[in-house]
Design a protein around this motif. Structure first.
Motif, PDB file in Angstrom:
ATOM      1  N   ILE A 290       0.614  -1.445  -0.113  1.00 49.72           N
ATOM      2  CA  ILE A 290      -0.118   0.441  -0.682  1.00 49.72           C
ATOM      3  C   ILE A 290       1.006   0.866  -0.149  1.00 49.72           C
ATOM      4  CG2 ILE A 290      -1.604   1.511   1.735  1.00 49.72           C
ATOM      5  CD1 ILE A 290      -2.830  -1.071   2.042  1.00 49.72           C
ATOM      6  N   LEU A 291       1.808   1.175   0.988  1.00 54.24           N
ATOM      7  CA  LEU A 291       2.300   2.615   0.923  1.00 54.24           C
ATOM      8  C   LEU A 291       3.518   2.887   0.007  1.00 54.24           C
ATOM      9  CD1 LEU A 291       3.833   1.797   4.552  1.00 54.24           C
ATOM     10  CD2 LEU A 291       2.361   3.495   3.956  1.00 54.24           C
ATOM     11  N   LYS A 292       3.695   1.381  -0.506  1.00 56.53           N
ATOM     12  CA  LYS A 292       4.891   1.780  -2.149  1.00 56.53           C
ATOM     13  C   LYS A 292       3.641   2.189  -3.667  1.00 56.53           C
ATOM     14  CE  LYS A 292       7.845  -0.836  -5.276  1.00 56.53           C
ATOM     15  NZ  LYS A 292       8.754  -1.426  -5.117  1.00 56.53           N
ATOM     16  N   SER A 293       2.614   2.138  -3.350  1.00 59.22           N
ATOM     17  CA  SER A 293       1.607   2.653  -4.110  1.00 59.22           C
ATOM     18  C   SER A 293       1.196   3.224  -4.281  1.00 59.22           C
ATOM     19  CB  SER A 293       0.443   1.593  -4.323  1.00 59.22           C
ATOM     20  OG  SER A 293      -0.761   1.873  -3.269  1.00 59.22           O
ATOM     21  N   CYS A 294       1.686   4.048  -3.324  1.00 59.23           N
ATOM     22  CA  CYS A 294       0.995   5.671  -2.633  1.00 59.23           C
ATOM     23  C   CYS A 294       2.553   6.123  -3.175  1.00 59.23           C
ATOM     24  CB  CYS A 294       1.738   6.503  -0.839  1.00 59.23           C
ATOM     25  SG  CYS A 294      -0.303   5.653  -0.153  1.00 59.23           S
ATOM     26  N   GLY A 295       3.527   5.739  -3.380  1.00 63.22           N
ATOM     27  CA  GLY A 295       5.208   6.241  -5.101  1.00 63.22           C
ATOM     28  C   GLY A 295       6.268   6.104  -3.571  1.00 63.22           C
ATOM     29  N   LEU A 296       5.985   5.635  -2.490  1.00 62.80           N
ATOM     30  CA  LEU A 296       7.082   5.498  -1.128  1.00 62.80           C
ATOM     31  C   LEU A 296       7.955   3.845  -1.549  1.00 62.80           C
ATOM     32  CD1 LEU A 296       4.975   6.299   1.717  1.00 62.80           C
ATOM     33  CD2 LEU A 296       6.574   7.591   0.515  1.00 62.80           C
ATOM     34  N   ARG A 297       9.214   4.370  -1.486  1.00 62.24           N
ATOM     35  CA  ARG A 297      10.450   3.478  -1.063  1.00 62.24           C
ATOM     36  C   ARG A 297      10.485   2.722   0.535  1.00 62.24           C
ATOM     37  NH1 ARG A 297      13.107   7.706  -3.386  1.00 62.24           N
ATOM     38  NH2 ARG A 297      14.330   7.810  -1.756  1.00 62.24           N
ATOM     39  N   VAL A 298      10.164   1.284  -0.120  1.00 61.00           N
ATOM     40  CA  VAL A 298       9.687   0.205   1.085  1.00 61.00           C
ATOM     41  C   VAL A 298      10.530  -0.816   1.319  1.00 61.00           C
ATOM     42  CG1 VAL A 298       8.040  -0.697   1.719  1.00 61.00           C
ATOM     43  CG2 VAL A 298       7.253   1.190   1.139  1.00 61.00           C
ATOM     44  N   THR A 299      11.673  -1.203   2.222  1.00 57.54           N
ATOM     45  CA  THR A 299      12.282  -2.515   2.666  1.00 57.54           C
ATOM     46  C   THR A 299      11.578  -2.906   3.511  1.00 57.54           C
ATOM     47  OG1 THR A 299      14.877  -2.396   2.680  1.00 57.54           O
ATOM     48  CG2 THR A 299      14.115  -1.260   4.268  1.00 57.54           C
ATOM     49  N   ALA A 300      12.221  -4.651   4.214  1.00 60.32           N
ATOM     50  CA  ALA A 300      11.408  -4.952   4.801  1.00 60.32           C
ATOM     51  C   ALA A 300      12.830  -5.856   6.077  1.00 60.32           C
ATOM     52  CB  ALA A 300      10.097  -5.726   4.418  1.00 60.32           C
ATOM     53  N   ILE A 301      12.151  -6.010   7.207  1.00 61.26           N
ATOM     54  CA  ILE A 301      13.154  -7.005   7.840  1.00 61.26           C
ATOM     55  C   ILE A 301      12.483  -7.497   8.853  1.00 61.26           C
ATOM     56  CG2 ILE A 301      14.359  -6.763   9.901  1.00 61.26           C
ATOM     57  CD1 ILE A 301      15.742  -4.240   9.218  1.00 61.26           C
ATOM     58  N   LYS A 302      12.667  -9.134   8.351  1.00 60.65           N
ATOM     59  CA  LYS A 302      11.693 -10.184   9.465  1.00 60.65           C
ATOM     60  C   LYS A 302      13.091 -10.670  10.505  1.00 60.65           C
ATOM     61  CE  LYS A 302       9.415 -13.390  10.629  1.00 60.65           C
ATOM     62  NZ  LYS A 302       8.900 -14.578  10.348  1.00 60.65           N
ATOM     63  N   ILE A 303      12.828 -11.157  12.118  1.00 59.34           N
ATOM     64  CA  ILE A 303      13.197 -10.880  12.986  1.00 59.34           C
ATOM     65  C   ILE A 303      12.877 -11.966  13.773  1.00 59.34           C
ATOM     66  CG2 ILE A 303      14.085  -9.791  15.109  1.00 59.34           C
ATOM     67  CD1 ILE A 303      14.006  -7.640  14.736  1.00 59.34           C
ATOM     68  N   ASP A 304      13.615 -13.336  13.918  1.00 61.80           N
ATOM     69  CA  ASP A 304      13.138 -14.592  14.077  1.00 61.80           C
ATOM     70  C   ASP A 304      14.298 -14.803  15.658  1.00 61.80           C
ATOM     71  OD1 ASP A 304      11.258 -16.015  12.352  1.00 61.80           O
ATOM     72  OD2 ASP A 304      12.733 -15.213  10.711  1.00 61.80           O
ATOM     73  N   PRO A 305      13.873 -15.532  16.399  1.00 60.46           N
ATOM     74  CA  PRO A 305      14.411 -15.152  18.044  1.00 60.46           C
ATOM     75  C   PRO A 305      14.861 -16.519  17.777  1.00 60.46           C
ATOM     76  CG  PRO A 305      11.072 -15.851  18.566  1.00 60.46           C
ATOM     77  CD  PRO A 305      11.817 -14.958  16.230  1.00 60.46           C
ATOM     78  N   TYR A 306      15.328 -17.607  17.246  1.00 57.48           N
ATOM     79  CA  TYR A 306      15.936 -18.500  17.027  1.00 57.48           C
ATOM     80  C   TYR A 306      17.147 -18.090  17.192  1.00 57.48           C
ATOM     81  CZ  TYR A 306      14.812 -18.648  12.199  1.00 57.48           C
ATOM     82  OH  TYR A 306      14.773 -18.447  10.669  1.00 57.48           O
ATOM     83  N   ILE A 307      17.725 -19.260  17.207  1.00 55.23           N
ATOM     84  CA  ILE A 307      19.450 -19.639  18.044  1.00 55.23           C
ATOM     85  C   ILE A 307      20.214 -19.625  16.853  1.00 55.23           C
ATOM     86  CG2 ILE A 307      21.282 -20.053  19.329  1.00 55.23           C
ATOM     87  CD1 ILE A 307      19.158 -19.876  22.084  1.00 55.23           C
ATOM     88  N   ASN A 308      19.858 -20.113  16.023  1.00 56.14           N
ATOM     89  CA  ASN A 308      20.588 -20.614  14.480  1.00 56.14           C
ATOM     90  C   ASN A 308      20.844 -19.347  13.857  1.00 56.14           C
ATOM     91  OD1 ASN A 308      18.150 -22.204  14.873  1.00 56.14           O
ATOM     92  ND2 ASN A 308      18.774 -23.986  13.260  1.00 56.14           N
ATOM     93  N   ILE A 309      21.755 -18.931  13.106  1.00 56.25           N
ATOM     94  CA  ILE A 309      22.196 -18.270  12.165  1.00 56.25           C
ATOM     95  C   ILE A 309      21.411 -17.762  11.012  1.00 56.25           C
ATOM     96  CG2 ILE A 309      24.336 -17.449  11.095  1.00 56.25           C
ATOM     97  CD1 ILE A 309      25.263 -17.371  13.932  1.00 56.25           C
TER      98      ILE A 309
END
Length: 524
Positions: A26-45
């Motif tokens: 939705i925000l990209k459709s408004c002309g903004l540049r968007v990035t994303a980060i996912k956080i996972d709490p497991y100890i695997n690298i």
């Protein structure tokens, strides 16, 4: 930089990834540049060493990162290319801090969860949010951060998963560092509807929001997931007990396709809300991009012609194990105005041993395979189910059914051809039989150093077409080469390829050096 943190409560798997992706869309459709980060709490690298039954498929990025499948959702929804550092895990953060400690960066100090781990999380997010992910290589303006559900688990009154606590604390601090007008928290919760009463229950959401508040984060928007559309009275109740305005409560019920989710969010005034809350330089109305999205969702629901594909794999009990394969097929079907009927077939059920143990299962599996318009054998590891895959491949080859083998599926097609057409009865991959006399698939020594994590041939690699006369080359628009993502430790034995070529199995695509066989096609 504006940060939107998406947290989850009550249970995992309620669609946080799709909601985070939809907000980005939705925000990209408004002309903004968007990035994303996912956080996972497991100890695997990283996700590279998981069984797909743990967290679904391992998604591979251009840079070779093996990450959570939600990054696949972000890439598909937002049309961006992410990096391995867009997936933060407890393992990565602790490794980073321990390396700094060994290097002497904290000399004289006691290294602790607060402030050292929490500071590392905040630094990582701020640095990664600036990395360009679009083709135009400009710095993003908005970063959507999805925090894994186990941050806020409700279990017999205990609040907060132990492993997720440093991340919650990091974002509690971060909201003040970033300033209120640059930080917004969206909490995704479940509104269950027990069959016994048919009443939609708000208590799990109330408890979840209370837990979040107790940890120092106040949700700006509460997104409620439910099976059926939620009634207005429920919205008002959540608003009253969760200390937000009614327009800050958003409902997303189960829909026919995930393409509907951005439209549902937009209809509930989310653009107007973000514009005010984060001072965004945008119009209240969505652009043409969202209109195109709406047309695509409408078209998806009006499809009449059906194309059935049999996916023969060994992780078929959980559809998330093959999420990217499913999405690729779904997009392709939509492009030619067909509805996809994807039939998951457990490859072990095609094997002779199943006929003896459970003949009904065996015949049902073969019935599904025989009625499919095409057969796809995806990647996988280990020997279980390989005989069933070989049976399916043999059936496709002899009956001239369209067949696509990806990764292990392509390697097994070579094994099947060697056994049944070249009469090398013991032909095999050294993965399954290290002592075979006809090793048609062998391991790549440089990708088998002993350690399992991050040592495969990973990421975007170039495949060069060796001939004009190729079906796949035509499908790729007659390109000289293609670049696709890889994840494998084994390859077709280059010393035996001439035997296959003579009998009509052509290796039409090689890597840039010409040593690795990338694409096979049957001459006929």
């Amino acid at each position: 930089m504006k940060y939107i943190l998406v947290t989850g409560g009550v249970i995992s798997g309620i669609g946080k990834g799709i909601i985070a992706s939809s907000i980005g869309t939705i925000l990209k459709s408004c002309g903004l540049r968007v990035t994303a980060i996912k956080i996972d709490p497991y100890i695997n690298i990283d996700a590279g060493t998981f069984s797909p039954y743990e967290h679904g498929e391992v998604f591979v990025l251009n840079d070779g990162g093996e990450v959570d499948l939600d990054l696949g959702n972000y890439e598909r929804f937002l049309d961006i290319n992410l990096y391995k550092d867009n997936n933060i895990t407890t393992g990565k953060i602790y490794q980073h801090v321990i390396n700094k400690e060994r290097h002497g960066d904290y000399l004289g100090k006691t290294v602790q969860v607060v402030p050292h781990i929490t500071d590392a999380v905040q630094e990582w997010v701020m640095n990664q949010a600036k990395v360009p992910v679009d083709d135009d290589r400009k710095e993003p303006q908005i970063c959507v951060i999805e925090a894994n559900s186990s941050f806020l688990f409700q279990l017999g009154g205990t609040i907060g998963d132990i492993e997720g606590m440093p991340f919650v604390e990091a974002f509690r601090q971060f909201q003040f560092k970033a300033k209120r007008e640059n930080f917004c928290n969206i909490h995704v919760s479940l509104v269950p509807q027990p069959n016994a009463t048919g009443e939609q229950k708000t208590k799990p959401t109330q408890n979840s929001v209370r837990a979040l508040r107790g940890l120092g984060l106040s949700p700006d928007l509460i997104v409620c997931r439910s099976a059926k559309p939620i009634e207005m009275a429920v919205k008002e109740k959540i608003s009253m007990f969760c200390h937000v305005e009614p327009e800050q409560v958003i409902f997303i019920h189960d829909v026919s396709s995930t393409y509907r989710v951005p439209i549902l969010l937009e209809e509930q005034g989310i653009i107007k809300y973000f514009k005010q809350r984060l001072n965004l330089p945008i119009d209240d109305q969505p652009s043409d991009l969202l209109m195109k999205w709406k047309k695509m969702a409408d078209r998806y629901e009006r499809l009449l012609k059906v194309c059935s594909i049999a996916l023969v794999g060994k992780y078929t009990k959980l559809s998330d194990c093959y999420a990217s394969v499913f999405k690729a097929l779904e997009h392709s079907a939509l492009a030619i105005n067909h509805k996809l009927d994807l039939m998951y077939i457990d490859s072990t059920e095609l094997e002779r041993s199943t006929e003896v143990e459970n003949s009904v299962k065996y015949h049902q599996a073969w019935h599904k395979l025989c009625k499919a318009d095409g057969i796809l054998v995806p990647g996988g590891f280990g020997i279980r189910g390989t005989e069933g895959k070989l049976q399916a491949i043999s059936w496709a080859r002899t009956k001239k059914k369209p067949f696509l083998g990806v990764c292990l599926g392509m390697q097994l097609a070579v094994v099947e051809f060697a056994r049944n057409h070249l009469n090398w009865k013991d032909a095999n991959s050294t993965e399954f039989d290290p002592d075979t006399k006809n090793p048609v698939v062998i391991d790549m020594p440089e990708h088998n150093p002993g350690d399992m994590g991050g040592t495969m041939r990973l990421g975007k690699r170039r495949t060069v077409f060796k001939t004009q006369n190729s079906v796949l080359r035509k499908l790729y628009g007659d390109e000289m080469f293609v670049e696709e993502r890889h994840r494998h430790r084994y390859e077709v034995n280059p010393e035996l390829t001439h035997c296959f070529e003579e009998k009509g199995l052509k290796f039409v695509g090689h890597d840039t050096e010409g040593n690795r066989m990338e694409i096979i096609e049957l001459e006929s």
